[in-house]
Structures are given as structure tokens and as C-alpha cells.
Design an enzyme around this catalytic site. Structure first.
Site, PDB file in Angstrom:
ATOM      1  N   PHE A 101       0.816  -1.220   0.000  1.00 34.68           N
ATOM      2  CA  PHE A 101       0.000   0.000   0.000  1.00 34.68           C
ATOM      3  C   PHE A 101       0.845   1.264   0.000  1.00 34.68           C
ATOM      4  O   PHE A 101       1.944   1.302   0.554  1.00 34.68           O
ATOM      5  CB  PHE A 101      -0.838   0.036   1.287  1.00 34.68           C
ATOM      6  CG  PHE A 101      -2.214  -0.561   1.158  1.00 34.68           C
ATOM      7  CD1 PHE A 101      -2.849  -0.689  -0.057  1.00 34.68           C
ATOM      8  CD2 PHE A 101      -2.887  -0.977   2.293  1.00 34.68           C
ATOM      9  CE1 PHE A 101      -4.124  -1.226  -0.143  1.00 34.68           C
ATOM     10  CE2 PHE A 101      -4.162  -1.510   2.228  1.00 34.68           C
ATOM     11  CZ  PHE A 101      -4.783  -1.637   0.997  1.00 34.68           C
ATOM     12  N   GLU A 102       0.292   2.334  -0.580  1.00 34.60           N
ATOM     13  CA  GLU A 102       0.857   3.689  -0.494  1.00 34.60           C
ATOM     14  C   GLU A 102       2.303   3.772  -0.965  1.00 34.60           C
ATOM     15  O   GLU A 102       3.118   4.488  -0.397  1.00 34.60           O
ATOM     16  CB  GLU A 102       0.764   4.217   0.955  1.00 34.60           C
ATOM     17  CG  GLU A 102      -0.556   3.988   1.641  1.00 34.60           C
ATOM     18  CD  GLU A 102      -1.720   4.733   0.986  1.00 34.60           C
ATOM     19  OE1 GLU A 102      -1.497   5.411  -0.028  1.00 34.60           O
ATOM     20  OE2 GLU A 102      -2.841   4.633   1.478  1.00 34.60           O
ATOM     21  N   GLY A 103       2.621   3.034  -2.006  1.00 32.99           N
ATOM     22  CA  GLY A 103       3.997   2.962  -2.474  1.00 32.99           C
ATOM     23  C   GLY A 103       4.704   1.825  -1.770  1.00 32.99           C
ATOM     24  O   GLY A 103       4.744   1.787  -0.535  1.00 32.99           O
TER      25      GLY A 103
END
Length: 599
Positions: free
Chosen positions: A403-405
Site C-alpha cells: 500500500f501507499e507505495g
């Protein structure tokens, strides 16, 4: 709360020594913040946990019902300015809310996607008209948001998106074509933040409503974990988006995407913190109740050691998460988010700590994986059975490193961001490294565990000082050899990132412990805090030695390598401390409380 920090700014922890009074800790929470957390905790226990199995079966109607309930108690409007129907809380408060909601599992993810990456693009980058149109309903849960960046061919390379937007001849609409993948909340969201390239070139953001002609949503993905959250693909076939749904400016979508990801990364760390605390509680309770050879397994040293290490990782995570929240709040002070340009200014203020947001994300997601893995081990065969929640925590945890990079991408960003700030003159990194090189010419010992300081944190402070010098030494050599081409040496960059992560984590725990010692020197929890700080410091020192030797071997050869290794040995000249006694003391507290024990 913490006093104003004279050494503010992202990445300062590498070159400056912070003081305890400059950090925010959980011990600083106000009565109002604790009451907010109690409200969320009651919501989780009273409303969500009894229906947990139904939510996990992906009951859209139930999730939406509870989202509206969350809106009623203010949970969805915490980050929305008061002028648009929200609470406009500080980031320390919203971080506490995200942590407290974590035991709601998949529902917590649905809320996080809505309140964070789904709503904040409009909060920060929307026009007054856009804010008035959508924010009040997003704050109540009447509308639910989703964030749409990933595509089949672009994930970490967000700017490689192929979804296109073309303005119609009359200028009234953009025609969107393309697709998005793995979109959280897609099954029931009403408002979608969608990224597309105008004329196939200019990366931009749009607000897309669910009933838009030409916009369709694919089937649910079958996931390893977080099964109670909706994850579906999106398709755009000449989808007609009103021109006034453009968010921000054409070609400036990257400013929105990357600034919002900063908050997403940081809030993800807060959610991981809450999950870690839950795992400790489940594991300690099980260990006390499970008997083998006529004794509870919590009495066995190896099980007790696991609980101690789980608690220590959680203490460090908690320290860095709230320290970062305090830094962001300080950066946001004076920014009026109700003004037309205020949202953009707020996003810039948060971006000041983009580096720390990435550090929090990487550390917390990997610490949670370690904690839930040990939790399964403590549960033994029961940990593999769905009846026990630790099994779900294990599965749910794995996505956090993606997630999120991904953590790999974040590791590359951390040193790169530091170096960019240094080259802009925002950090005296190069000067610090140069002065260290001069210090290294002095044959006197550079560090020692011996200290006249009798405080229980003195050994940890000595380790932190040595680790900072080690980072500057190894990082300086890497930059001298590779220059701006260093970014191509991903193994070295990742090692430097790990060094920075350990620095920030250790310093955060140490500052929190020292703050307790200053404010409440007679606290019965001081030894407990010092024990956990010392345990982490020893582990960080060991990692630093292994990591630095590997990097030096890739940078130097022969006599030059031997010289650098001798300097490294002087920097890390510590006799290993006996961790058995502090580990036993920490374990005893966790076992007695059957929960996470902070201070």
C-alpha cells in the site's frame, strides 16, 4: 504539548540532535483527545465487533451503514475543515483516531481510504465550489470516496498512467478513457479521485461521480486479506466528466498524488500501530491461558522474550508515529485551510516531512509483520485457524508493505529526498559530513559506552550518536564515489535508507524516554521505557555494523577498504550489553497486563 522546535524541517534528525521537549508523545494527549479516542473505541466495541463476521463477508450495505454511523460521531470529518462541516482536528488527534479504529480491521481500511486519500485531495486542492459541493457530505458519510491511481501497467511508476482525458470542443467536458486497478471502496463509493493524462501528456486529477455516463466498475477482487473491504477495477469509455470537476490545474496532478500519498503513508503507520497493540493483547492473553507441561506458556522464557520484543517494536513505532504527528502539526501551524490557497499551503507544510512519512510507513508496516508473525507463533496451531483473530491479522498485515507505495519505492525515496534537501541548502548535510571526515583523522576513540552520565538512557544515547556518525561516514563515501548517479545503486540506497530509519526510530524512542525522565523522574514506568529503548538500541547497533560493512565493501577495495573498516570499528566500539534482564522485565509487564504496555 511539545514546545516550538528551533531545528524544524524534514530530515533534520540526521544532522541535528533534537531535545525531549520538542517531541510530541502519547503522554502529552489532552483530555479532549483521550475522549475522542474513547468515543471511537466504544464504537468499535459496541457496533463493529459484534458484526465483524458480516463485514468480513463484504456486506456493502452494512459497511455503508457503519460509515454513516462513523460520520455521525465525527470520525469521517476529522480532517475536514469546520467551514465545510468537519471537525478540523490537528494531525495528532486524527492519528490517534486512526490508531484506535485499527481493531475494526477491514472497516478501518474503508474509513481510512475515505477520510485520507479519498477526501483530502478535495480538502487541499479543491476550489471553494468543489469543497462546498462534496466535503460536507463526505464528512457525514452521505457520500463515500475512493482514490484511483494504480493501473494495470502503472503502480509504483504513477506517472506512467495511460488513462487519458480530452477536453471536448465546447470546453464543457473531459472525455476519460482507460482503466484503474485495485481501487479500495470501489464497490460502494460515490466520489472517485481519478488521475488521467490530459491529451495523453499532462498528468491531472479529476473528481468523478459514480453515475457518470461511460464509467463502469468491475467485479470484486479475491484477496488474501482485508476481505471485508471492497477492491474493484474501474473502466472509462468516453466517460463525460464536467470540466469543473478538474481538481487543481492541468498537468499538476503529481502534486496532488504525491502530497496525498505522504498523508496516506503516515496514516497507514498509525493503523499498523493499532494492529500491533491488538496482536500483543491477543498473544499475551492466549499465552497466559494456554498450558503445556502443567504451566502457562507465558512462563517459558522463549515465549516471554517474543512478547517483550513485540512490545518493544510497538513502543518504538508509537514513539515515532506521534513524534511525526507533532512535527506535521508544527509545520501546519499558521496555515489557514479555509482560505482558497490554504489547502495547497497545508499540503506543502505536510510535504516538509515527506521523508519522515516514508520512514514511518516502512518501519511500521515491517514491525507489524514481525509482531503478527510472532503472534501466530505464540498461538501455535491455533494461530493457523480462522477462529482466532491473529490468523486474520497475519493475512491483513501483508498488504501494508505494498500500500501507499511499496516499501522498496519508499526506501529509494528516503535518501533521495534527504540529498535533494541538502543540495537545495535546506540541510547542512554536506558540511556535517565534511566535518566528520576531519574528526575521523583524530586517532582518539570516537565513541564509548563509558559515560559520566548515570541516567538509564546514557548507553542508548551513545549508540545513537555513533549511528549518526556512521551514517554520515558511509553515506558521504557513497555520494563521493557515485555523485548524483547514486540513485542507480539501489542496494546502497536501500541500506542508507535502513540506516536513516533506525536513526529516526531510535531517536524517537530515546527522546520519549528522556522526556519521561525529565518530567516524571520518579515514574515507575521509567525503567520500563529505558529497557525497551536499550533493547532497540542494541539491535540497531548490530544492524548498523552488518549493513555498513556490506556497503563499504561495495565502495572500497584493498587498503582503502581496510582503512574504512577500521574507522567503522572505532565508531561502533561497543561491548554488547546483556539484554536478558531488560527483556525479562518488559515481558513480565506485558504478561501481567495481557496487553501492550507503554508508559
Amino acid at each position: 504539548m511539545a514546545q516550538n522546535n528551533p531545528a524544524r524541517g524534514g530530515g533534520r534528525f540526521v544532522v541535528d540532535d533534537a531535545e525531549p521537549e520538542h517531541v510530541v508523545t502519547p503522554e502529552d494527549f489532552t483530555e479532549e483527545q483521550r475522549m475522542l479516542a474513547d468515543t471511537v473505541r466504544a464504537f468499535v466495541e459496541r457496533d463493529l465487533k459484534p458484526r465483524d463476521a458480516d463485514i468480513e463477508k463484504l456486506d456493502y450495505g452494512l459497511t455503508v451503514q457503519f460509515m454513516r454511523k462513523a460520520g455521525e460521531i465525527g470520525l469521517l470529518g476529522a480532517d475536514v475543515p469546520e467551514a465545510y462541516g468537519g471537525l478540523g482536528l490537528d494531525k495528532t488527534s486524527t492519528t490517534l483516531l486512526a490508531e484506535t479504529l485499527a481493531p475494526a480491521s477491514s472497516f478501518a481500511l474503508s474509513v481510512g481510504a475515505h477520510t485520507g486519500i479519498g477526501t483530502l485531495p478535495i480538502v487541499f486542492f479543491g476550489t471553494p465550489e468543489q469543497k462546498s459541493r462534496w466535503l460536507p457530505k463526505l464528512a457525514t458519510g452521505e457520500l463515500i470516496a475512493a482514490y484511483c491511481l494504480t493501473e494495470p501497467g502503472s503502480g509504483s511508476d504513477a506517472l506512467g498512467a495511460r488513462t487519458t482525458a480530452v477536453l471536448t470542443d465546447d470546453g464543457g467536458h473531459y472525455m476519460l478513457n482507460g482503466s484503474k486497478l485495485y481501487i479500495t471502496n470501489a464497490g460502494f463509493a460515490d466520489v472517485f479521485i481519478v488521475y488521467a493524462k490530459v491529451n495523453g501528456e499532462h498528468f491531472s486529477a479529476f473528481v468523478v461521480e459514480r453515475d457518470t455516463p461511460g464509467f463502469s466498475i468491475g467485479p470484486e477482487e479475491h484477496k488474501m486479506g482485508i476481505k471485508g473491504s471492497s477492491t474493484r477495477p474501474l473502466f472509462f469509455e468516453d466517460a463525460r466528466i464536467p470540466a469543473d470537476h478538474l481538481l487543481g490545474e492541468v498537468g499538476k496532478g503529481h502534486l496532488i498524488a504525491f502530497n496525498i500519498l505522504n498523508i496516506g503513508r503516515f496514516k497507514l503507520a498509525a493503523g499498523c500501530l493499532g494492529g500491533m497493540k491488538e496482536a500483543i493483547g491477543l498473544s499475551a492473553s492466549y499465552a497466559n491461558g494456554r498450558k503445556q507441561f502443567g504451566k502457562p506458556i507465558s512462563s517459558f522464557p522463549l515465549i516471554a522474550a517474543k512478547l517483550a520484543d513485540m512490545n518493544t517494536r510497538t513502543y518504538v513505532t508509537e514513539s515515532m508515529v506521534y513524534r511525526t504527528a507533532g512535527l506535521i502539526d508544527e509545520s501546519l501551524s499558521g496555515v489557514d485551510s479555509d482560505l482558497e490557497a490554504g489547502g495547497l499551503n497545508a499540503a506543502k507544510a505536510i510535504a516538509e516531512y515527506a521523508l519522515e512519512c516514508s520512514i514511518n510507513k516502512v518501519f511500521a508496516s515491517e514491525a507489524m509483520d514481525d509482531v503478527v508473525d510472532e503472534g501466530v507463533q505464540i498461538h501455535g496451531g491455533c494461530g493457523f485457524i480462522q477462529e482466532y483473530k491473529i490468523e486474520r491479522l497475519y493475512r491483513d498485515s501483508r498488504i501494508n508493505r505494498i500500500f501507499e507505495g511499496t516499501n522498496e519505492i519508499n526506501r529509494l525515496l528516503i535518501p533521495a529526498t534527504l540529498l535533494k534537501r541538502a543540495l537545495k541548502g535546506e540541510l547542512p548535510l554536506i558540511d556535517k559530513a565534511r566535518r566528520l571526515q576531519e574528526e575521523l583523522l583524530n586517532p582518539a576513540p570516537l565513541s564509548s559506552r563509558e559515560s559520566q552520565d548515570p541516567s538509564p538512557t546514557a548507553p542508548s544515547s551513545a549508540i545513537l550518536s555513533a549511528l549518526k556518525k556512521t551514517f554520515l561516514m558511509v553515506g558521504g563515501l557513497a555520494v563521493n564515489k557515485h555523485g548524483l548517479r547514486l540513485e542507480r545503486e539501489q542496494e546502497i540506497v536501500a541500506s542508507l535508507a535502513d540506516a536513516m530509519i533506525d536513526l529516526y526510530a531510535l531517536e524517537s524512542a530515546l527522546l520519549r524516554t528522556r522526556k519521561l525522565a525529565i518530567q516524571t523522574p520518579s515514574s515507575p514506568n521509567l525503567q520500563h521505557a529505558a529497557d525497551m529503548t536499550a533493547l532497540f538500541a542494541e539491535q540497531a547497533a548490530e544492524r548498523a555494523g552488518t549493513r555498513s560493512r556490506a556497503v563499504l565493501a561495495s565502495l572500497e577495495k584493498g587498503e582503502s577498504l581496510r582503512l574504512q573498516l577500521s574507522v567503522l570499528k572505532r565508531l561502533l566500539r561497543f561491548e554488547p550489553a546483556d539484554g536478558s534482564a531488560p527483556r525479562k522485565r518488559v515481558a513480565a509487564k506485558v504478561i501481567a497486563a495481557e496487553s501492550y504496555v507503554g508508559i
